[in-house]
Every structure is written in structure tokens, then in C-alpha cells.
Write a protein that holds these residues in place. Sequence first.
Motif, PDB file in Angstrom:
ATOM      1  N   ILE A   1      -6.398 -13.601 115.890  1.00  0.00           N
ATOM      2  CA  ILE A   1      -7.846 -13.404 115.876  1.00  0.00           C
ATOM      3  C   ILE A   1      -8.273 -13.129 114.443  1.00  0.00           C
ATOM      4  CG2 ILE A   1      -7.916 -12.543 118.251  1.00  0.00           C
ATOM      5  CD1 ILE A   1      -8.285  -9.705 117.086  1.00  0.00           C
ATOM      6  N   ASP A   2      -9.550 -13.316 114.178  1.00  0.00           N
ATOM      7  CA  ASP A   2     -10.025 -12.987 112.835  1.00  0.00           C
ATOM      8  C   ASP A   2     -10.656 -11.596 112.851  1.00  0.00           C
ATOM      9  OD1 ASP A   2     -12.764 -13.192 113.622  1.00  0.00           O
ATOM     10  OD2 ASP A   2     -12.810 -15.316 113.102  1.00  0.00           O
ATOM     11  N   TRP A   3     -10.997 -11.116 111.680  1.00  0.00           N
ATOM     12  CA  TRP A   3     -11.522  -9.761 111.523  1.00  0.00           C
ATOM     13  C   TRP A   3     -12.789  -9.558 112.348  1.00  0.00           C
ATOM     14  CZ3 TRP A   3      -9.283  -5.525 110.238  1.00  0.00           C
ATOM     15  CH2 TRP A   3     -10.046  -4.383 109.997  1.00  0.00           C
ATOM     16  N   ASN A   4     -13.653 -10.569 112.415  1.00  0.00           N
ATOM     17  CA  ASN A   4     -14.892 -10.450 113.194  1.00  0.00           C
ATOM     18  C   ASN A   4     -14.610 -10.214 114.668  1.00  0.00           C
ATOM     19  OD1 ASN A   4     -16.582 -10.750 110.965  1.00  0.00           O
ATOM     20  ND2 ASN A   4     -16.575 -12.980 111.133  1.00  0.00           N
ATOM     21  N   ASP A   5     -13.563 -10.860 115.204  1.00  0.00           N
ATOM     22  CA  ASP A   5     -13.184 -10.625 116.599  1.00  0.00           C
ATOM     23  C   ASP A   5     -12.799  -9.164 116.798  1.00  0.00           C
ATOM     24  OD1 ASP A   5     -13.531 -13.313 117.323  1.00  0.00           O
ATOM     25  OD2 ASP A   5     -11.452 -13.809 116.827  1.00  0.00           O
ATOM     26  N   PHE A   6     -11.964  -8.641 115.908  1.00  0.00           N
ATOM     27  CA  PHE A   6     -11.506  -7.258 116.018  1.00  0.00           C
ATOM     28  C   PHE A   6     -12.669  -6.272 115.921  1.00  0.00           C
ATOM     29  CE2 PHE A   6      -9.993  -3.316 113.998  1.00  0.00           C
ATOM     30  CZ  PHE A   6      -9.175  -2.868 115.013  1.00  0.00           C
ATOM     31  N   GLU A   7     -13.616  -6.544 115.028  1.00  0.00           N
ATOM     32  CA  GLU A   7     -14.749  -5.635 114.853  1.00  0.00           C
ATOM     33  C   GLU A   7     -15.618  -5.529 116.101  1.00  0.00           C
ATOM     34  OE1 GLU A   7     -16.463  -7.232 111.200  1.00  0.00           O
ATOM     35  OE2 GLU A   7     -15.900  -5.356 110.203  1.00  0.00           O
ATOM     36  N   GLN A   8     -15.530  -6.498 116.992  1.00  0.00           N
ATOM     37  CA  GLN A   8     -16.324  -6.455 118.221  1.00  0.00           C
ATOM     38  C   GLN A   8     -15.732  -5.518 119.273  1.00  0.00           C
ATOM     39  OE1 GLN A   8     -17.817 -10.245 119.720  1.00  0.00           O
ATOM     40  NE2 GLN A   8     -17.191 -11.163 117.772  1.00  0.00           N
ATOM     41  N   VAL A   9     -14.473  -5.131 119.120  1.00  0.00           N
ATOM     42  CA  VAL A   9     -13.818  -4.236 120.074  1.00  0.00           C
ATOM     43  C   VAL A   9     -14.191  -2.799 119.712  1.00  0.00           C
ATOM     44  CG1 VAL A   9     -11.635  -3.466 121.058  1.00  0.00           C
ATOM     45  CG2 VAL A   9     -11.910  -5.860 120.352  1.00  0.00           C
ATOM     46  N   GLU A  10     -14.863  -2.123 120.624  1.00  0.00           N
ATOM     47  CA  GLU A  10     -15.282  -0.732 120.421  1.00  0.00           C
ATOM     48  C   GLU A  10     -14.199   0.196 120.958  1.00  0.00           C
ATOM     49  OE1 GLU A  10     -18.148   0.938 119.204  1.00  0.00           O
ATOM     50  OE2 GLU A  10     -18.727  -0.970 118.315  1.00  0.00           O
ATOM     51  N   MET A  11     -13.313   0.639 120.086  1.00  0.00           N
ATOM     52  CA  MET A  11     -12.278   1.598 120.468  1.00  0.00           C
ATOM     53  C   MET A  11     -12.723   2.963 119.965  1.00  0.00           C
ATOM     54  SD  MET A  11      -8.807  -0.582 119.882  1.00  0.00           S
ATOM     55  CE  MET A  11      -7.821   0.496 120.911  1.00  0.00           C
ATOM     56  N   ARG A  12     -12.902   3.876 120.913  1.00  0.00           N
ATOM     57  CA  ARG A  12     -13.437   5.200 120.601  1.00  0.00           C
ATOM     58  C   ARG A  12     -12.512   6.296 121.114  1.00  0.00           C
ATOM     59  NH1 ARG A  12     -18.928   5.300 118.638  1.00  0.00           N
ATOM     60  NH2 ARG A  12     -19.501   3.110 118.394  1.00  0.00           N
ATOM     61  N   ALA A  13     -12.564   7.431 120.442  1.00  0.00           N
ATOM     62  CA  ALA A  13     -11.833   8.615 120.888  1.00  0.00           C
ATOM     63  C   ALA A  13     -12.705   9.387 121.873  1.00  0.00           C
ATOM     64  CB  ALA A  13     -11.487   9.505 119.706  1.00  0.00           C
TER      65      ALA A  13
END
Length: 115
Positions: free
Chosen positions: A7-19
Amino acid sequence: MSLKNTIDWNDFEQVEMRAGTIIAVLDFPEARKPAYKVTVDFGPDVGIKRTSAQITSLYTKEELLGRQVIGVVNFPVKQIGPFLSEFLIAGFYRDDGSVVLAIPDKSIDNGAKLA
């Protein structure tokens, strides 16, 4: 080891991983595989969300309460039997199929985004 997809960086930035902090854990007897219903406080921007998690083999309800976890909070709601799952709790599969939670190793604010 082979990776499924690149995947490219833009794909990863769309994943909202929160604590977030686990505030409630209930048994989920209707689940096909042993699971808990887990409620997590992800802070004021995301709020409180619930999920089903197959983490019963390594964690008791009591030891999960108050623990911080990482969750993917921008998946659509998923129906799991009679339960609506609102996020995905992050973890790693062991060879025996049990799940080890992915957790922050220091306390952070609920809602902090994975960097």
C-alpha cells in the motif's frame, strides 16, 4: 514471508488507529468462538465504542479492565450475531490461534492517534 499487498502512504493515513481505555468487558455467550464484548473509551473526539474480541484464552475480564489498547475506529459497523461491532481491537495471532493485544507500553491520552 510474503506480504499480501503493498500500500502507499495515503492508504495507511486513512486508517484511524487510536488508543483507548477498556471500561467494560462482558461475556459473549452467543459468539461462535469464545469472545468478550469490550467497551473502550477513545476520548472526546471518537467517543465510546464497542467490539467483540476473541481474546478469552489469554486475558480475563478483570485484567482487561482499565488497560489501554489500540483500535481501528473508522471501519463501518459490523454485525456479529446479535451484536454490533464498532471498531477492531488490534492484536497479533500466535501459532495456536490465540490473540496477543497490541498495546501502548506507556500511558497516553485516550484518542491519541498512532503515529
